[in-house]
Design an enzyme around this catalytic site. Structure first.
Site, PDB file in Angstrom:
ATOM      1  N   THR A  95     -14.162   3.926   0.918  1.00  0.00           N
ATOM      2  CA  THR A  95     -13.657   3.284  -0.307  1.00  0.00           C
ATOM      3  C   THR A  95     -14.749   2.687  -1.190  1.00  0.00           C
ATOM      4  N   MET A 117      -3.048   3.446  15.365  1.00  0.00           N
ATOM      5  CA  MET A 117      -4.514   3.330  15.341  1.00  0.00           C
ATOM      6  C   MET A 117      -5.024   2.259  16.306  1.00  0.00           C
ATOM      7  N   ARG A 170       2.624   5.002  -5.221  1.00  0.00           N
ATOM      8  CA  ARG A 170       1.723   3.916  -4.849  1.00  0.00           C
ATOM      9  C   ARG A 170       2.533   2.761  -4.247  1.00  0.00           C
ATOM     10  N   LEU A 216      -6.365   8.792   7.277  1.00  0.00           N
ATOM     11  CA  LEU A 216      -5.940   7.990   6.122  1.00  0.00           C
ATOM     12  C   LEU A 216      -5.289   6.677   6.541  1.00  0.00           C
ATOM     13  N   GLU A 266     -14.548  -0.099  -2.385  1.00  0.00           N
ATOM     14  CA  GLU A 266     -14.656  -1.523  -2.030  1.00  0.00           C
ATOM     15  C   GLU A 266     -15.943  -1.807  -1.254  1.00  0.00           C
ATOM     16  N   GLN A 280       0.757   6.581   0.618  1.00  0.00           N
ATOM     17  CA  GLN A 280       0.680   7.312  -0.657  1.00  0.00           C
ATOM     18  C   GLN A 280      -0.071   8.637  -0.517  1.00  0.00           C
ATOM     19  N   TYR A 325     -11.306  -6.258   4.627  1.00  0.00           N
ATOM     20  CA  TYR A 325     -10.958  -4.838   4.459  1.00  0.00           C
ATOM     21  C   TYR A 325     -12.229  -4.003   4.271  1.00  0.00           C
ATOM     22  N   TYR A 352      -6.660  -8.085  12.622  1.00  0.00           N
ATOM     23  CA  TYR A 352      -5.816  -6.881  12.652  1.00  0.00           C
ATOM     24  C   TYR A 352      -6.415  -5.778  11.763  1.00  0.00           C
ATOM     25  N   HIS A 364      -7.024   5.149  -6.585  1.00  0.00           N
ATOM     26  CA  HIS A 364      -6.180   6.244  -7.078  1.00  0.00           C
ATOM     27  C   HIS A 364      -4.723   5.897  -6.837  1.00  0.00           C
ATOM     28  N   LYS A 395     -13.996  -1.162   6.691  1.00  0.00           N
ATOM     29  CA  LYS A 395     -14.234   0.201   6.202  1.00  0.00           C
ATOM     30  C   LYS A 395     -15.731   0.554   6.247  1.00  0.00           C
TER      31      LYS A 395
HETATM   32  P1  NDP Z   1      -1.264   3.232   2.131  1.00  0.00           P
HETATM   33  O1  NDP Z   1      -1.374   1.784   2.379  1.00  0.00           O
HETATM   34  O2  NDP Z   1      -0.257   3.741   1.154  1.00  0.00           O
HETATM   35  O3  NDP Z   1      -0.961   3.974   3.518  1.00  0.00           O
HETATM   36  C1  NDP Z   1      -1.545   3.563   4.710  1.00  0.00           C
HETATM   37  C2  NDP Z   1      -0.987   4.389   5.854  1.00  0.00           C
HETATM   38  O4  NDP Z   1      -1.574   3.937   7.092  1.00  0.00           O
HETATM   39  C3  NDP Z   1       0.540   4.270   6.031  1.00  0.00           C
HETATM   40  O5  NDP Z   1       1.046   5.510   6.430  1.00  0.00           O
HETATM   41  C4  NDP Z   1       0.658   3.269   7.176  1.00  0.00           C
HETATM   42  O6  NDP Z   1       1.854   3.379   7.912  1.00  0.00           O
HETATM   43  C5  NDP Z   1      -0.527   3.724   8.026  1.00  0.00           C
HETATM   44  N1  NDP Z   1      -0.911   2.712   9.012  1.00  0.00           N
HETATM   45  C6  NDP Z   1      -1.196   1.410   8.814  1.00  0.00           C
HETATM   46  N2  NDP Z   1      -1.491   0.805   9.968  1.00  0.00           N
HETATM   47  C7  NDP Z   1      -1.388   1.746  10.936  1.00  0.00           C
HETATM   48  C8  NDP Z   1      -1.549   1.735  12.357  1.00  0.00           C
HETATM   49  N3  NDP Z   1      -1.879   0.630  13.010  1.00  0.00           N
HETATM   50  N4  NDP Z   1      -1.381   2.904  13.018  1.00  0.00           N
HETATM   51  C9  NDP Z   1      -1.015   4.028  12.378  1.00  0.00           C
HETATM   52  N5  NDP Z   1      -0.838   4.102  11.040  1.00  0.00           N
HETATM   53  C10 NDP Z   1      -1.017   2.968  10.338  1.00  0.00           C
HETATM   54  O7  NDP Z   1      -2.714   3.754   1.745  1.00  0.00           O
HETATM   55  P2  NDP Z   1      -3.145   4.934   0.729  1.00  0.00           P
HETATM   56  O8  NDP Z   1      -2.344   6.132   1.015  1.00  0.00           O
HETATM   57  O9  NDP Z   1      -3.213   4.387  -0.633  1.00  0.00           O
HETATM   58  O10 NDP Z   1      -4.653   5.165   1.173  1.00  0.00           O
HETATM   59  C11 NDP Z   1      -4.986   6.068   2.234  1.00  0.00           C
HETATM   60  C12 NDP Z   1      -6.312   5.661   2.831  1.00  0.00           C
HETATM   61  O11 NDP Z   1      -7.339   5.708   1.850  1.00  0.00           O
HETATM   62  C13 NDP Z   1      -6.355   4.246   3.408  1.00  0.00           C
HETATM   63  O12 NDP Z   1      -7.186   4.296   4.545  1.00  0.00           O
HETATM   64  C14 NDP Z   1      -7.010   3.419   2.313  1.00  0.00           C
HETATM   65  O13 NDP Z   1      -7.664   2.311   2.870  1.00  0.00           O
HETATM   66  C15 NDP Z   1      -7.982   4.439   1.747  1.00  0.00           C
HETATM   67  N6  NDP Z   1      -8.301   4.290   0.334  1.00  0.00           N
HETATM   68  C16 NDP Z   1      -7.299   4.235  -0.583  1.00  0.00           C
HETATM   69  C17 NDP Z   1      -7.598   4.186  -1.914  1.00  0.00           C
HETATM   70  C18 NDP Z   1      -6.537   4.123  -2.946  1.00  0.00           C
HETATM   71  O14 NDP Z   1      -6.862   3.780  -4.098  1.00  0.00           O
HETATM   72  N7  NDP Z   1      -5.310   4.472  -2.657  1.00  0.00           N
HETATM   73  C19 NDP Z   1      -9.007   4.186  -2.382  1.00  0.00           C
HETATM   74  C20 NDP Z   1      -9.977   4.277  -1.307  1.00  0.00           C
HETATM   75  C21 NDP Z   1      -9.618   4.338  -0.008  1.00  0.00           C
HETATM   76  P3  NDP Z   1       3.175   2.533   7.522  1.00  0.00           P
HETATM   77  O15 NDP Z   1       3.884   3.352   6.475  1.00  0.00           O
HETATM   78  O16 NDP Z   1       3.892   2.483   8.825  1.00  0.00           O
HETATM   79  O17 NDP Z   1       2.733   1.204   7.013  1.00  0.00           O
HETATM   80  P1  GDR Z   2      -7.845  -2.905  -4.809  1.00  0.00           P
HETATM   81  O1  GDR Z   2      -6.396  -2.654  -5.462  1.00  0.00           O
HETATM   82  O2  GDR Z   2      -8.000  -4.274  -4.299  1.00  0.00           O
HETATM   83  O3  GDR Z   2      -8.837  -2.421  -5.816  1.00  0.00           O
HETATM   84  O4  GDR Z   2      -7.779  -1.940  -3.536  1.00  0.00           O
HETATM   85  P2  GDR Z   2      -5.299  -3.674  -6.010  1.00  0.00           P
HETATM   86  O5  GDR Z   2      -4.389  -2.856  -6.847  1.00  0.00           O
HETATM   87  O6  GDR Z   2      -4.717  -4.491  -4.919  1.00  0.00           O
HETATM   88  O7  GDR Z   2      -6.178  -4.664  -6.936  1.00  0.00           O
HETATM   89  C1  GDR Z   2      -6.916  -4.186  -8.035  1.00  0.00           C
HETATM   90  C2  GDR Z   2      -7.413  -5.372  -8.851  1.00  0.00           C
HETATM   91  O8  GDR Z   2      -6.296  -6.007  -9.468  1.00  0.00           O
HETATM   92  C3  GDR Z   2      -6.432  -7.416  -9.313  1.00  0.00           C
HETATM   93  N1  GDR Z   2      -5.100  -8.027  -9.402  1.00  0.00           N
HETATM   94  C4  GDR Z   2      -4.088  -7.864  -8.535  1.00  0.00           C
HETATM   95  N2  GDR Z   2      -3.989  -7.124  -7.402  1.00  0.00           N
HETATM   96  C5  GDR Z   2      -2.797  -7.137  -6.736  1.00  0.00           C
HETATM   97  N3  GDR Z   2      -2.658  -6.361  -5.631  1.00  0.00           N
HETATM   98  N4  GDR Z   2      -1.751  -7.899  -7.149  1.00  0.00           N
HETATM   99  C6  GDR Z   2      -1.814  -8.680  -8.279  1.00  0.00           C
HETATM  100  O9  GDR Z   2      -0.864  -9.353  -8.636  1.00  0.00           O
HETATM  101  C7  GDR Z   2      -3.033  -8.655  -9.007  1.00  0.00           C
HETATM  102  N5  GDR Z   2      -3.446  -9.240 -10.157  1.00  0.00           N
HETATM  103  C8  GDR Z   2      -4.682  -8.868 -10.375  1.00  0.00           C
HETATM  104  C9  GDR Z   2      -7.086  -7.583  -7.960  1.00  0.00           C
HETATM  105  O10 GDR Z   2      -7.642  -8.881  -7.820  1.00  0.00           O
HETATM  106  C10 GDR Z   2      -8.110  -6.452  -8.017  1.00  0.00           C
HETATM  107  O11 GDR Z   2      -9.257  -6.872  -8.676  1.00  0.00           O
HETATM  108  C11 GDR Z   2      -7.234  -0.639  -3.626  1.00  0.00           C
HETATM  109  C12 GDR Z   2      -6.642  -0.306  -2.247  1.00  0.00           C
HETATM  110  O12 GDR Z   2      -5.953   0.920  -2.339  1.00  0.00           O
HETATM  111  C13 GDR Z   2      -7.743  -0.170  -1.204  1.00  0.00           C
HETATM  112  O13 GDR Z   2      -7.187   0.311   0.005  1.00  0.00           O
HETATM  113  C14 GDR Z   2      -8.790   0.815  -1.737  1.00  0.00           C
HETATM  114  O14 GDR Z   2      -9.844   0.933  -0.818  1.00  0.00           O
HETATM  115  C15 GDR Z   2      -9.325   0.363  -3.092  1.00  0.00           C
HETATM  116  O15 GDR Z   2      -8.236   0.280  -3.989  1.00  0.00           O
HETATM  117  C16 GDR Z   2     -10.323   1.346  -3.676  1.00  0.00           C
END
Ligand code: NDP
Ligand code: GDR
Length: 354
Positions: A135, A67, A194, A88, A137, A15, A159, A103, A189, A163
């Site tokens: 994050t 990675m 997403r 990212l 988290e 994303q 996770y 993993y 975000h 991190k």
């Molecule tokens: P996504 O899950 O959408 O994207 C993760 C990316 O990492 C994808 O491009 C995925 O590739 C790649 N990836 C996973 N495993 C590997 C690997 N072994 N080697 C190379 N690339 C890999 O995450 P977001 O874009 O939502 O988030 C970006 C970063 O920010 C992440 O590190 C997340 O943990 C962190 N974060 C996200 C938040 C959020 O709310 N979105 C909040 C706080 C932190 P592929 O498409 O092949 O799976």
């Molecule tokens: P989060 O996001 O765990 O905060 O991590 P997620 O959207 O998975 O969960 C948010 C909250 O919703 C509750 N929940 C559910 N969650 C999922 N996925 N599916 C369900 O059906 C469901 N029902 C309720 C969860 O228990 C949780 O409390 C995201 C990721 O992007 C991380 O990589 C990032 O670091 C954090 O946000 C900030």
């Protein structure tokens, strides 16, 4: 003439990768993305930038690396010679990290060591600015509300622990070797791109699919959890701002406002005009709608986490004061944009089964 900046983004197919690439290209960067080898195309979020090596935006390049494979990261860094690296890439799903702890630790934790150590061994430590996707988290179930850069970390999932390791590693390269390395402590975000298994998108997809008669019910886990939800487009701008600072640092990016999963769902279904009823009102003890016999929203403990983070809300004051960063998209605007995008996909019949 000032040299054109070169950025390397890991996690380009995710994303945030897509939004960040758009932002950096609009600022005149040459952008390189790291993707891993997959058996099917996974570049849907960047198709406007890349359809293949011969059909791509001129300043946008992709490289294969992983990675978990230090040599591949070393190679890409050596070839690209970036000014800025945005790490990212991650196994970013909290619930799944309980099933795949080793993993998750490898990719999210050791992956950062591999990347930073490659930068160091290549002698690029003084030239590269590094962003680590940390994050909210990390905070776990802390008592302090709202959470800021000084709030103690109490990670509650594999996770978050991975991190935390990455956060400390990034800070250590800053302190030990003088790297310009920053941690963005980002709260949730979202946006239309997403991942489909995160709760926001799961809800907006279901709202669209149910309204179009393509899905029977939505099954959720803990609907009482609260999160601080912003728009990914706003947050990638904060990442960039961190790397433009003279000094590196750690910054919270958040909206300062929290909502429950239940509120998110209620708003999304209200926006598509499909009324919902929760267990305890129109649903019977099995979660079935009494009138239609169909469950619109069901709670399944399968989606509960062994250790839940119940409530998060951030204090973005440092980012506002030092980076001039503020979130622009409100909660309602975020949900509306996601719902609208999924309604369009559902109308075209292209929402695949989850
Ligand atoms: P996504 O899950 O959408 O994207 C993760 C990316 O990492 C994808 O491009 C995925 O590739 C790649 N990836 C996973 N495993 C590997 C690997 N072994 N080697 C190379 N690339 C890999 O995450 P977001 O874009 O939502 O988030 C970006 C970063 O920010 C992440 O590190 C997340 O943990 C962190 N974060 C996200 C938040 C959020 O709310 N979105 C909040 C706080 C932190 P592929 O498409 O092949 O799976
Ligand atoms: P989060 O996001 O765990 O905060 O991590 P997620 O959207 O998975 O969960 C948010 C909250 O919703 C509750 N929940 C559910 N969650 C999922 N996925 N599916 C369900 O059906 C469901 N029902 C309720 C969860 O228990 C949780 O409390 C995201 C990721 O992007 C991380 O990589 C990032 O670091 C954090 O946000 C900030």
């Amino acid at each position: 003439m000032t040299k054109r900046k070169v950025a390397l983004i890991t996690g380009i197919t995710g994303q945030d990768g897509g939004y960040l690439a758009d932002l950096l290209l609009s600022k005149g960067y040459e952008v390189h993305g790291v993707r891993r080898r997959t058996s099917s195309f996974n570049t849907q979020r960047i198709t406007h930038l890349y359809r293949g090596p011969h059909d791509r935006v001129a300043d946008f390049h992709l490289h294969y690396a992983d990675m978990t494979d230090g040599m591949s990261l070393f190679q890409v860094l050596r070839d690209v010679k970036p000014d800025e690296v945005y790490n990212l890439a991650a196994q970013s799903h909290v619930r799944i990290s309980f099933d795949k702890p080793e993993y998750t630790s490898d990719v999210n934790g050791l992956g950062v060591v591999r990347l930073l150590e490659a930068i160091r061994l290549l002698g690029m430590g003084n030239d590269v600015r590094f962003y680590q996707a940390s994050t909210s988290e990390l905070f776990g179930n802390v008592q302090e509300v709202p959470q800021s850069e000084t709030t103690p970390f109490r990670p509650r999932s594999p996770y978050a622990i991975s991190k935390h390791f990455a956060f400390l590693t990034t800070a250590n390269y800053r302190e030990a070797y003088g790297f310009h390395a920053s941690n963005g402590i980002l709260f949730n975000h979202e946006g239309p791109f997403r991942g489909e298994s995160f709760v926001s998108r799961k809800i907006t997809r279901a709202a669209a699919a149910i309204t179009h008669g393509q899905q029977e019910k939505l099954v959720l886990g803990n609907i009482n959890a609260t999160r601080d939800w912003g728009h990914a487009r706003d947050y990638v701008d904060g990442m960039w701002r961190m790397l433009q600072q003279e000094e590196p640092g750690d910054y919270v990016l958040a909206t300062g406002e929290q909502h429950s999963v239940r509120e998110f769902a209620e708003l999304a279904f209200e926006m598509v005009g499909t009324p919902i009823e929760w267990a305890g009102s129109g649903l019977d003890e099995k979660g079935l709608d009494k009138k239609s016999g169909k469950a619109l929203i069901e709670i399944d403990p399968r989606f509960y986490r062994p250790a839940e983070v119940n409530s998060l809300v951030g204090n973005p004051a440092k980012a506002r004061d030092e980076l001039g960063w503020v979130h622009r998209t409100t909660f309602d605007q975020l949900v509306a944009e996601m719902v609208e995008a999924d309604m369009k996909i559902a109308a075209s019949g292209a929402l695949s089964a989850g």
